[in-house]
Design an enzyme around this catalytic site. Structure first.
Site, PDB file in Angstrom:
ATOM      1  N   MET A   1      18.112   1.839   7.899  1.00  0.00           N
ATOM      2  CA  MET A   1      17.228   2.715   8.656  1.00  0.00           C
ATOM      3  C   MET A   1      17.352   2.347  10.125  1.00  0.00           C
ATOM      4  O   MET A   1      17.056   1.214  10.510  1.00  0.00           O
ATOM      5  CB  MET A   1      15.783   2.545   8.162  1.00  0.00           C
ATOM      6  CG  MET A   1      14.770   3.390   8.877  1.00  0.00           C
ATOM      7  SD  MET A   1      13.182   3.470   7.977  1.00  0.00           S
ATOM      8  CE  MET A   1      12.755   1.744   7.797  1.00  0.00           C
TER       9      MET A   1
ATOM     10  N   ARG B   1       6.817   0.688   3.802  1.00  0.00           N
ATOM     11  CA  ARG B   1       5.567   0.016   4.145  1.00  0.00           C
ATOM     12  C   ARG B   1       4.910  -0.627   2.928  1.00  0.00           C
ATOM     13  O   ARG B   1       4.409  -1.747   3.005  1.00  0.00           O
ATOM     14  CB  ARG B   1       4.623   1.005   4.843  1.00  0.00           C
ATOM     15  CG  ARG B   1       5.044   1.264   6.278  1.00  0.00           C
ATOM     16  CD  ARG B   1       4.227   2.317   6.979  1.00  0.00           C
ATOM     17  NE  ARG B   1       4.597   2.354   8.401  1.00  0.00           N
ATOM     18  CZ  ARG B   1       4.097   3.191   9.295  1.00  0.00           C
ATOM     19  NH1 ARG B   1       3.203   4.102   8.910  1.00  0.00           N
ATOM     20  NH2 ARG B   1       4.482   3.139  10.547  1.00  0.00           N
TER      21      ARG B   1
ATOM     22  N   TYR C   1       7.381  -5.725  11.407  1.00  0.00           N
ATOM     23  CA  TYR C   1       8.295  -4.606  11.179  1.00  0.00           C
ATOM     24  C   TYR C   1       7.714  -3.560  10.230  1.00  0.00           C
ATOM     25  O   TYR C   1       6.742  -3.800   9.531  1.00  0.00           O
ATOM     26  CB  TYR C   1       9.687  -5.057  10.782  1.00  0.00           C
ATOM     27  CG  TYR C   1       9.909  -5.826   9.507  1.00  0.00           C
ATOM     28  CD1 TYR C   1       9.006  -5.854   8.468  1.00  0.00           C
ATOM     29  CD2 TYR C   1      11.106  -6.537   9.343  1.00  0.00           C
ATOM     30  CE1 TYR C   1       9.268  -6.545   7.300  1.00  0.00           C
ATOM     31  CE2 TYR C   1      11.378  -7.233   8.173  1.00  0.00           C
ATOM     32  CZ  TYR C   1      10.452  -7.226   7.159  1.00  0.00           C
ATOM     33  OH  TYR C   1      10.732  -7.913   6.010  1.00  0.00           O
ATOM     34  N   GLU C   2       8.320  -2.381  10.290  1.00  0.00           N
ATOM     35  CA  GLU C   2       7.817  -1.177   9.595  1.00  0.00           C
ATOM     36  C   GLU C   2       6.414  -0.799  10.048  1.00  0.00           C
ATOM     37  O   GLU C   2       5.630  -0.243   9.282  1.00  0.00           O
ATOM     38  CB  GLU C   2       7.864  -1.359   8.069  1.00  0.00           C
ATOM     39  CG  GLU C   2       9.219  -1.679   7.507  1.00  0.00           C
ATOM     40  CD  GLU C   2      10.284  -0.658   7.880  1.00  0.00           C
ATOM     41  OE1 GLU C   2       9.925   0.479   8.214  1.00  0.00           O
ATOM     42  OE2 GLU C   2      11.473  -1.022   7.847  1.00  0.00           O
ATOM     43  N   GLY C   3       6.105  -1.065  11.288  1.00  0.00           N
ATOM     44  CA  GLY C   3       4.790  -0.748  11.851  1.00  0.00           C
ATOM     45  C   GLY C   3       3.907  -1.974  11.863  1.00  0.00           C
ATOM     46  O   GLY C   3       3.575  -2.529  10.823  1.00  0.00           O
TER      47      GLY C   3
END
Length: 592
Positions: free
Chosen positions: A162, A297, A435-437
């Site tokens: 990604m 997430r 990471y991933e928000g």
């Protein structure tokens, strides 16, 4: 350094008692999937995790990956481990049969993934990103792209990545500068991406990148982002990897942890443009990518659980082995006999059990959404997925910081020495809240899209279910004390929701100021709810003479410990939420 063993009994307990797995499978018309099959899957996965992946964990940490003329060379032993992983059919576990998958429920994939991440989190990041790629292509890819790429990704013959972040565009995706120029049936992609997990390696014949970029006529901001599939190797007429595409890793990041996972700086189009293919509609890339990100997430939340379990197992063994105290007769005893060490171990154990319950219950809601009998039922379950996803990602990863830190503390000075391995778990866990928000992004998602946007409907439904559990506890002679603790915490949850709904419209800074405390409160409350449900089930099994009395007795103790020691944290969080935004926003920039 202790070995890793899959916590089989707790996982199967949660699946049976909280997820009600066989009923879920019946509703999904998966007649050949049952508790017995899941037990066999978990046992086999546990053998691969403990026997193959776990021994490579320290090798990945100390030796890591490196960049040479051929590209990124993965850590020693990882390629052989990946080939065993792929040969066992593990990448295809939950994928659709149409692409060669086994079509097993998402919740089973989650339970198995805990094993991979506990055994070797750096290794497990590679198939985790591939699963997200499969989701995005399956939902948004053209028939031609699905035909060309999905079966190879599902089988694990190829892996996926990604590509979102750029040097000048971290969480602010509106600032993305990568470009995509139309050229016949494809596009020429140019730009640079950073922090790309497993962006290159030699374990498979191809790496499939999903890349966010802008078309020439793209509107400004996030509405102008499109998603493209960019393979490392272009496919030949037979659909096999052929010519090298103009996409390369140009450097590897030097990181605090997860050294075995190559984190790449990827450059696209240095020699004329990387060939890419549009995924979904033009300018709808962010919506397509969120299919991948929502999967990721929950997976990162699971990583918080997994690394906590690994740290706990090591700390538990060390506490049993480490002789420290001396009795009057001169004999020595291990540190597990000290009350404070037992407190720390119980805090780790009870936190992990709550985390596991929440991760699996949330994963099962994905299955219930997919197999709902009608649109209205699907909407209810999707609402629960939407609500729990930021809590799973945010709360579980924040808890991992505390649990892995306790693992170091139990080791004492030896925990600060790298050779014992405790420090690696602490270092590896640190990325999970980022990471991933980040935690802040998850918290804003919870208070904004998941609460304010629907005026608290999703949270109110959850709070009402927690209230039903309180009533059940009150009807149990042995669990009345837990009923009061959960009821008090439930009142705090309702009060926090009122603070948000009553004041957010008049205070532009309120949501952002209280969001993390709000998310953590509902994390502790959700964990307490599921630990209470676990206690109810454990007590019922003991009363009926079913199950392992030792395991069930321990479950009652950990549930009680959680109610006494962790659930009360909601009251401090509520007090902080009540403080609002005034002091947070009071200082001028120069006063910091």
């Amino acid at each position: 350094m202790s070995d890793y063993t899959h916590p089989y009994r707790d996982t199967t307990f949660v699946l049976k008692e909280l997820v009600e797995f066989e009923a879920l499978c019946a509703s999904a018309h998966l007649d050949d999937v049952n508790d017995e099959l899941v037990s066999a899957i978990l046992a086999e996965a546990g053998r691969l995790g403990s026997g193959v992946l776990a021994p490579l964990n320290r090798i990945g940490d100390t030796q890591g990956s490196r960049l040479n003329e051929q590209g990124v060379q993965e850590a020693p032993g990882f390629a052989d481990a990946y080939h065993q992983f792929q040969a066992g059919g593990w990448p295809s576990l939950t994928a659709a049969e149409a692409w060669g998958g086994q079509n097993l429920p998402n919740v089973i994939g989650t339970a198995v993934s805990e094993i991979w991440h506990s055994a070797n989190m750096a290794f497990a990041l590679c198939p985790m990103l591939t699963q997200g790629s499969i989701e995005a292509i399956a939902h948004h890819g053209s028939p031609a792209l699905r035909e060309a790429y999905l079966s190879k990704l599902v089988s694990g013959e190829w892996t996926g990545t990604m590509n979102l972040t750029e040097p000048d565009a971290g969480s602010d995706l509106a600032a993305i500068k990568s470009r995509a120029i139309p050229q016949g049936d494809h596009y020429l992609i140019s730009g640079q991406k950073i922090f790309i997990t497993w962006g290159d390696h030699q374990m498979t014949d191809n790496v499939v990148h999903l890349v966010l970029a802008r078309l020439p006529d793209a509107p400004a901001g996030v509405k102008g982002i499109s998603l493209f599939l960019v393979p490392k190797f272009l496919l030949d007429a037979q659909g096999e990897p052929g010519a090298r595409n103009d996409a390369r890793c140009i450097s590897l990041e030097h990181k605090l942890g997860i050294h075995g996972s190559p984190t790449c700086v990827m450059s696209f189009g240095d020699n004329g443009g990387a060939i890419g293919y549009l995924v979904g509609e033009p300018h709808q890339g962010l919506a397509c990518m969120f299919t991948m990100m929502n999967h990721a997430r929950q997976s990162v939340g699971l990583q918080g659980l997994a690394i906590s379990e690994r740290a706990y197992q090591q700390a538990r063994q060390y506490a049993k082995d480490r002789l420290q105290g001396t009795r009057k007769d001169g004999s020595r005893f291990s540190i597990i006999h000290f009350p404070d060490v037992r407190r720390m171990l119980l805090q780790m154990k009870s936190s992990i059990e709550a985390m596991r319950a929440l991760a699996l219950v949330a994963a099962a809601e994905v299955d219930r959404t997919a197999h709902a009998p009608d649109a209205e039922t699907a909407k209810v379950h999707q609402g629960r997925v939407d609500l729990l996803t930021p809590i799973v990602k945010g709360w579980l990863t924040e808890m991992a910081q505390e649990v892995t830190s306790l693992g170091v503390q139990i080791h004492g000075g030896m925990g600060f020495i790298e050779e014992t391995g405790a420090a690696q778990h602490y270092r590896d866990a640190r990325i999970l809240t980022i990471y991933e928000g980040t935690t802040g992004i998850q918290a804003l998602d919870l208070v904004g899209r998941k609460t304010l946007l629907n005026q608290g409907e999703l949270l109110t439904r959850l709070l009402d279910e927690i209230g039903e559990t309180v009533a059940q506890l009150q009807g149990s002679a042995t669990l009345v004390h837990q009923a009061k603790a959960l009821d008090d915490a439930l009142c705090a949850g309702r009060a926090a929701l009122r603070v948000l709904l009553d004041n957010a419209q008049n205070d532009a800074h309120l949501a952002g100021s209280i969001s993390v405390n709000f998310m953590m409160l509902f994390g502790y409350l959700s964990g307490g709810w599921l630990m209470a449900r676990s206690a109810l089930s454990a007590q019922a099994l003991l009363d009926s003479g079913n199950g392992d009395p030792q395991f069930l007795g321990a479950k009652l103790i950990t549930a009680n410990f959680y109610a006494e020691q962790l659930l009360p944290r909601v009251h401090a969080l509520l007090a902080a939420i009540g403080g609002g935004s005034k002091s947070i926003m009071a200082l001028d920039d120069e006063q910091f």
